[in-house]
Structures are given as structure tokens and as C-alpha cells.
Design a protein around this motif. Structure first.
Motif, PDB file in Angstrom:
ATOM      1  N   LEU A 181       0.812  -1.220   0.000  1.00 22.38           N
ATOM      2  CA  LEU A 181       0.000   0.000   0.000  1.00 22.38           C
ATOM      3  C   LEU A 181       0.847   1.272   0.000  1.00 22.38           C
ATOM      4  O   LEU A 181       0.290   2.364  -0.138  1.00 22.38           O
ATOM      5  N   LYS A 182       2.157   1.120   0.194  1.00 31.16           N
ATOM      6  CA  LYS A 182       3.032   2.298   0.333  1.00 31.16           C
ATOM      7  C   LYS A 182       2.478   3.195   1.456  1.00 31.16           C
ATOM      8  O   LYS A 182       2.476   4.409   1.360  1.00 31.16           O
ATOM      9  N   ALA A 228      -6.051  -3.602   2.445  1.00 29.71           N
ATOM     10  CA  ALA A 228      -5.159  -4.740   2.210  1.00 29.71           C
ATOM     11  C   ALA A 228      -5.819  -5.757   1.282  1.00 29.71           C
ATOM     12  O   ALA A 228      -5.186  -6.262   0.353  1.00 29.71           O
ATOM     13  N   LYS A 229      -7.090  -6.044   1.534  1.00 32.40           N
ATOM     14  CA  LYS A 229      -7.803  -7.022   0.708  1.00 32.40           C
ATOM     15  C   LYS A 229      -7.990  -6.534  -0.724  1.00 32.40           C
ATOM     16  O   LYS A 229      -8.021  -7.328  -1.650  1.00 32.40           O
ATOM     17  N   ALA A 230      -8.117  -5.217  -0.900  1.00 28.94           N
ATOM     18  CA  ALA A 230      -8.306  -4.651  -2.244  1.00 28.94           C
ATOM     19  C   ALA A 230      -6.992  -4.577  -3.021  1.00 28.94           C
ATOM     20  O   ALA A 230      -6.999  -4.348  -4.228  1.00 28.94           O
ATOM     21  N   SER A 231      -5.872  -4.788  -2.341  1.00 26.11           N
ATOM     22  CA  SER A 231      -4.566  -4.715  -2.991  1.00 26.11           C
ATOM     23  C   SER A 231      -4.256  -6.045  -3.690  1.00 26.11           C
ATOM     24  O   SER A 231      -5.037  -6.986  -3.634  1.00 26.11           O
ATOM     25  N   ASN A 232      -3.074  -6.111  -4.289  1.00 22.60           N
ATOM     26  CA  ASN A 232      -2.662  -7.359  -4.939  1.00 22.60           C
ATOM     27  C   ASN A 232      -1.891  -8.275  -3.989  1.00 22.60           C
ATOM     28  O   ASN A 232      -1.286  -9.244  -4.417  1.00 22.60           O
ATOM     29  N   LEU A 233      -1.924  -7.986  -2.708  1.00 23.01           N
ATOM     30  CA  LEU A 233      -1.261  -8.802  -1.700  1.00 23.01           C
ATOM     31  C   LEU A 233      -1.925 -10.176  -1.640  1.00 23.01           C
ATOM     32  O   LEU A 233      -3.155 -10.279  -1.591  1.00 23.01           O
ATOM     33  N   ASP A 234      -1.119 -11.224  -1.654  1.00 23.72           N
ATOM     34  CA  ASP A 234      -1.643 -12.591  -1.572  1.00 23.72           C
ATOM     35  C   ASP A 234      -2.000 -12.881  -0.114  1.00 23.72           C
ATOM     36  O   ASP A 234      -1.139 -13.248   0.697  1.00 23.72           O
ATOM     37  N   MET A 235      -3.277 -12.684   0.199  1.00 24.55           N
ATOM     38  CA  MET A 235      -3.723 -12.801   1.587  1.00 24.55           C
ATOM     39  C   MET A 235      -3.681 -14.243   2.102  1.00 24.55           C
ATOM     40  O   MET A 235      -3.505 -14.464   3.297  1.00 24.55           O
TER      41      MET A 235
END
Length: 162
Positions: free
Chosen positions: A77-78, A136-143
Motif C-alpha cells: 500500500l506504500k 489490504a484485501k483490495a490490494s494485490n497482496l496474496d492474503m
């Protein structure tokens, strides 16, 4: 003084690894339940046991957030506000934990510290769940991968306490 995790912690922690925010929300719910149990506790022994479990759960939860979740979210998210604020809140929580962990519940001042700890945790959880988790969920992070790493770390931390 850390205590052994009780069966609820062990049962929750040995279940299948889950998506990162779902895992953190499950921890939040467990901790909320423990605070409610404390409010109903009538003996010093019961209060001490519950506080010990609250301290253990909060300490492990904060550690996996700080070691794994926050760095992952911050990088993707920077982020320059949510994570630093959460880390400052954790420092305050750790200070309150240090004031009650291993201490005999000795009346109104002890109860007041637990109440403030509960209120502080509630505030922190609300910010995480309403602000940080959706971003966080809307990001491209592999949750799921993040959740697996967090689950493994939590298992290791619980094993150290056993």
C-alpha cells in the motif's frame, strides 16, 4: 510471566491456515470474548487466569502483525499512516500488558487497567477492520500466502509457550 496457552488458543491455532485478515479477525473475536469473560469473573484466581490468556493472545497477535502482516501491507500500500499508527498503538498495548501480566488482581486499579486495555484493543481492532483490512484485501497482496506465514509463526510462538 507468560503462561501456557489454554485449549481454546491451541484449538484455534491448530486449525487450517486461513486468509490473513480472517485469521486476525478470529484472534480479535477470541480476545473480545476473553475480555467479556473477565468482566463476569468473580474470583481473583479466575481473573488472573483470564488476564494471563489475554496477555498471551495479545502478545502473539501483535508479534505476528508486526513481523509479517504490517510489513506486507505497508510495502504493497506504500502506507505512511495506518501501519505507523498501529505500531504506536501496539507499544501502548504492550505497556498495559506489562502492567497486568503476572500481577495479582488486587482490586479497582487492576480492574481499571483491564478496562482501559479492553477499550484500547477495541479501538485498535475497529481501525484495523474498518480501514486497514479493506485496503489490504483490495490490494494485490496474496492474503492466503500471508495467512499461511502468519499461521506458521503463530504455531511456533505458541509452541515456545507450551
Amino acid at each position: 510471566m507468560q503462561t501456557k496457552p489454554d485449549q481454546s488458543s491451541q484449538k484455534a491455532s491448530t486449525s487450517k491456515a486461513m486468509e490473513a485478515t480472517a485469521m486476525l479477525k478470529a484472534d480479535h473475536q477470541l480476545i473480545s470474548t476473553l475480555f467479556k469473560e473477565y468482566e463476569k469473573a468473580e474470583t481473583k484466581a479466575a481473573k488472573k487466569k483470564i488476564v494471563s490468556q489475554i496477555c498471551l493472545e495479545l502478545s502473539i497477535h501483535a508479534q505476528i502483525e508486526e513481523e509479517i502482516f504490517y510489513p506486507g501491507v505497508k510495502a504493497v500500500l506504500k502506507d505512511k499512516t495506518l501501519i505507523p499508527e498501529a505500531i504506536v498503538e501496539h507499544a501502548t498495548l504492550k505497556s498495559l500488558i506489562a502492567q497486568v501480566e503476572g500481577v495479582e488482581p488486587d482490586g479497582e486499579m487492576f480492574d481499571a487497567k483491564i478496562k482501559v486495555l479492553d477499550e484500547y484493543v477495541t479501538h485498535h481492532v475497529k481501525e484495523e477492520q474498518e480501514e486497514m483490512f479493506p485496503e489490504a484485501k483490495a490490494s494485490n497482496l496474496d492474503m492466503v500466502a500471508l495467512g499461511e506465514k502468519m499461521h506458521a509463526r503463530k504455531q511456533a510462538l505458541l509452541a515456545e509457550q507450551a
